[in-house]
Design a protein around this motif. Structure first.
Motif, PDB file in Angstrom:
ATOM      1  N   SER A   1      16.447  -7.390  16.996  1.00  0.00           N
ATOM      2  CA  SER A   1      17.855  -7.384  16.776  1.00  0.00           C
ATOM      3  C   SER A   1      18.419  -7.054  18.017  1.00  0.00           C
ATOM      4  O   SER A   1      17.923  -6.266  18.717  1.00  0.00           O
ATOM      5  CB  SER A   1      18.067  -5.952  15.975  1.00  0.00           C
ATOM      6  OG  SER A   1      19.393  -5.878  15.703  1.00  0.00           O
TER       7      SER A   1
ATOM      8  N   GLU B   1      16.466  -2.913  13.324  1.00  0.00           N
ATOM      9  CA  GLU B   1      17.721  -3.356  13.025  1.00  0.00           C
ATOM     10  C   GLU B   1      18.599  -2.425  14.009  1.00  0.00           C
ATOM     11  O   GLU B   1      18.328  -1.178  13.762  1.00  0.00           O
ATOM     12  CB  GLU B   1      18.107  -3.212  11.855  1.00  0.00           C
ATOM     13  CG  GLU B   1      19.637  -3.546  11.412  1.00  0.00           C
ATOM     14  CD  GLU B   1      19.894  -5.157  11.323  1.00  0.00           C
ATOM     15  OE1 GLU B   1      18.960  -5.872  11.414  1.00  0.00           O
ATOM     16  OE2 GLU B   1      20.964  -5.471  10.714  1.00  0.00           O
ATOM     17  N   PHE B   2      19.706  -2.749  14.691  1.00  0.00           N
ATOM     18  CA  PHE B   2      20.610  -2.208  15.483  1.00  0.00           C
ATOM     19  C   PHE B   2      21.533  -1.415  14.414  1.00  0.00           C
ATOM     20  O   PHE B   2      21.817  -2.302  13.730  1.00  0.00           O
ATOM     21  CB  PHE B   2      20.972  -2.637  16.532  1.00  0.00           C
ATOM     22  CG  PHE B   2      20.805  -2.353  17.847  1.00  0.00           C
ATOM     23  CD1 PHE B   2      20.896  -1.343  18.614  1.00  0.00           C
ATOM     24  CD2 PHE B   2      19.820  -3.624  18.606  1.00  0.00           C
ATOM     25  CE1 PHE B   2      20.509  -1.060  20.042  1.00  0.00           C
ATOM     26  CE2 PHE B   2      19.358  -3.235  19.991  1.00  0.00           C
ATOM     27  CZ  PHE B   2      19.683  -2.065  20.570  1.00  0.00           C
TER      28      PHE B   2
ATOM     29  N   TYR C   1      18.729   2.400  16.650  1.00  0.00           N
ATOM     30  CA  TYR C   1      18.252   1.332  15.895  1.00  0.00           C
ATOM     31  C   TYR C   1      17.075   1.825  15.130  1.00  0.00           C
ATOM     32  O   TYR C   1      16.630   2.893  15.419  1.00  0.00           O
ATOM     33  CB  TYR C   1      17.751   0.088  17.034  1.00  0.00           C
ATOM     34  CG  TYR C   1      16.920   0.993  18.167  1.00  0.00           C
ATOM     35  CD1 TYR C   1      15.457   0.952  18.125  1.00  0.00           C
ATOM     36  CD2 TYR C   1      17.544   0.913  19.512  1.00  0.00           C
ATOM     37  CE1 TYR C   1      14.902   1.386  19.243  1.00  0.00           C
ATOM     38  CE2 TYR C   1      16.976   1.444  20.369  1.00  0.00           C
ATOM     39  CZ  TYR C   1      15.414   1.681  20.346  1.00  0.00           C
ATOM     40  OH  TYR C   1      14.975   2.147  21.512  1.00  0.00           O
TER      41      TYR C   1
ATOM     42  N   HIS D   1      21.773  -5.767  20.662  1.00  0.00           N
ATOM     43  CA  HIS D   1      22.849  -4.697  20.635  1.00  0.00           C
ATOM     44  C   HIS D   1      24.194  -5.303  20.281  1.00  0.00           C
ATOM     45  O   HIS D   1      24.462  -6.474  21.080  1.00  0.00           O
ATOM     46  CB  HIS D   1      22.817  -4.269  22.223  1.00  0.00           C
ATOM     47  CG  HIS D   1      23.561  -2.941  22.240  1.00  0.00           C
ATOM     48  ND1 HIS D   1      24.817  -2.814  22.170  1.00  0.00           N
ATOM     49  CD2 HIS D   1      23.056  -1.710  22.594  1.00  0.00           C
ATOM     50  CE1 HIS D   1      25.389  -1.390  22.153  1.00  0.00           C
ATOM     51  NE2 HIS D   1      24.353  -0.875  22.611  1.00  0.00           N
TER      52      HIS D   1
ATOM     53  N   THR E   1      19.620   4.891  21.250  1.00  0.00           N
ATOM     54  CA  THR E   1      19.585   3.941  22.270  1.00  0.00           C
ATOM     55  C   THR E   1      19.537   4.660  23.670  1.00  0.00           C
ATOM     56  O   THR E   1      18.875   4.008  24.574  1.00  0.00           O
ATOM     57  CB  THR E   1      20.859   2.998  22.021  1.00  0.00           C
ATOM     58  OG1 THR E   1      20.907   2.282  21.042  1.00  0.00           O
ATOM     59  CG2 THR E   1      20.975   1.840  23.056  1.00  0.00           C
TER      60      THR E   1
END
Length: 315
Positions: A237, A280-281, A288, A239, A302
């Motif tokens: 994923s 998944e972000f 995430y 950003h 993050t």
């Protein structure tokens, strides 16, 4: 830098197979929905707090997606059905039988149609205004949509469907005509394909490759960016805002990794007790999520130490 802390979202009893965030809603929050081999997909607040469980499948759930306004959910299961749910009340609205395991689902932007794909190697499109009508199939009449299991289906814009298969093909379809528009071939089976709506990319894993592909290949601007990693990612994923890094999981160990867009490994995050199947972000890029064989979902910040909502005071 602070050591990354993960918040653990428990509740599932079997391996977590897929994670999907909603877009940011009008109130500034968003939701997370998880699929699991326990057959009970779960809806959570952006904080990871449990909202509810969608009860009704009789087999593993491989894919769950929320509508853009988060009022509907779609699920695909090993019980040979795809279902549409009222995401507020939690009850199923429609159940669509298939002849084999459903591996992936996608709702249209208006939630008027549903795409499904799986081990039948066929991609169906259902009209949710006519749930009792027979679905249409993508491709030539009587032909398979892919020569291998369909691992992922996504809906792009108003009338484009993109499908990925274990045959190593990514296919773009015109959903008005149900016809193939173009395709892209990978040397290995596709293991995952996720739509990054904010970056207008598809994030694809295949063998040791992670590829960032424009959602519409005929469009101008973004070029395909492909990297070879020293391991085989199960999921990746990007950003959604900075577009300067991506996260991965893989089934060869129990770690979540953060890479720069040049492929350089920036962080290795330890905490899961089994292979990581999905990452998944969040849509704001502040965290995430990772889902594992160990049955847990972990939410990672993050920027560790940053004051942000659920990490308030933990910095």
């Amino acid at each position: 830098m602070s050591a990354p802390k993960a918040l653990v979202a428990a509740g599932h009893t079997r391996p977590v197979t897929h994670l999907s965030f909603s877009p940011i809603q009008e109130d500034g929050t968003f939701l997370l929905v998880s699929s699991c081999k326990d057959g009970n997909p779960m809806l959570r607040e952006w904080t990871g707090d449990w909202i509810g469980t969608f009860l009704g499948h009789k087999g593993a759930v491989w894919s769950t997606k929320l509508s853009p306004d988060a009022s509907r959910a779609a699920t695909g299961s090993a019980d040979f059905t795809a279902k549409i749910w009222d995401a507020y009340a939690g009850n199923p609205l429609h159940s669509f039988p298939h002849n084999h395991i459903v591996r992936s689902v996608a709702l249209s932007p208006t939630s008027g149609h549903l795409l499904t794909g799986g081990q039948e190697k066929k991609v169906r499109i259902f009209d949710l205004a006519r749930p009792d009508a027979e679905p249409d199939f993508l491709g030539e009449p009587g032909a398979l949509s892919h020569e291998g299991t369909v691992k992922s289906v996504v809906w792009v814009g108003e009338h484009t469907g993109v499908t990925a298969g274990e045959d190593g093909l990514i296919k773009w379809w015109d959903l008005r005509t149900r016809k193939l528009t173009t395709s892209l071939t990978f040397p290995s089976a596709i293991t995952s394909m996720e739509l990054s709506a904010q970056t207008k990319r598809l994030v694809v894993t295949s063998g040791n490759t992670v590829a960032f592909i424009p959602v519409l290949p005929m469009g101008t601007g973004t070029e395909t960016h492909s990297l070879t990693l020293p391991y085989a990612p199960s999921s990746a994923s990007i950003h959604p805002l900075l577009q300067d890094r991506f996260v991965t999981g893989n089934t060869g160990d129990e770690w979540v990794r953060v890479h720069g867009m040049d492929g350089e490994e920036r962080e290795v995050l330890k905490g899961h007790h089994g292979p990581v199947h999905c990452v998944e972000f969040s849509p704001d890029g502040e965290m995430y999520a990772s889902g594992s064989e160990d049955g847990t979902i972990r939410l990672w910040q993050t920027t560790p130490g940053k004051t942000y909502g659920l990490w308030e005071g933990q910095g």
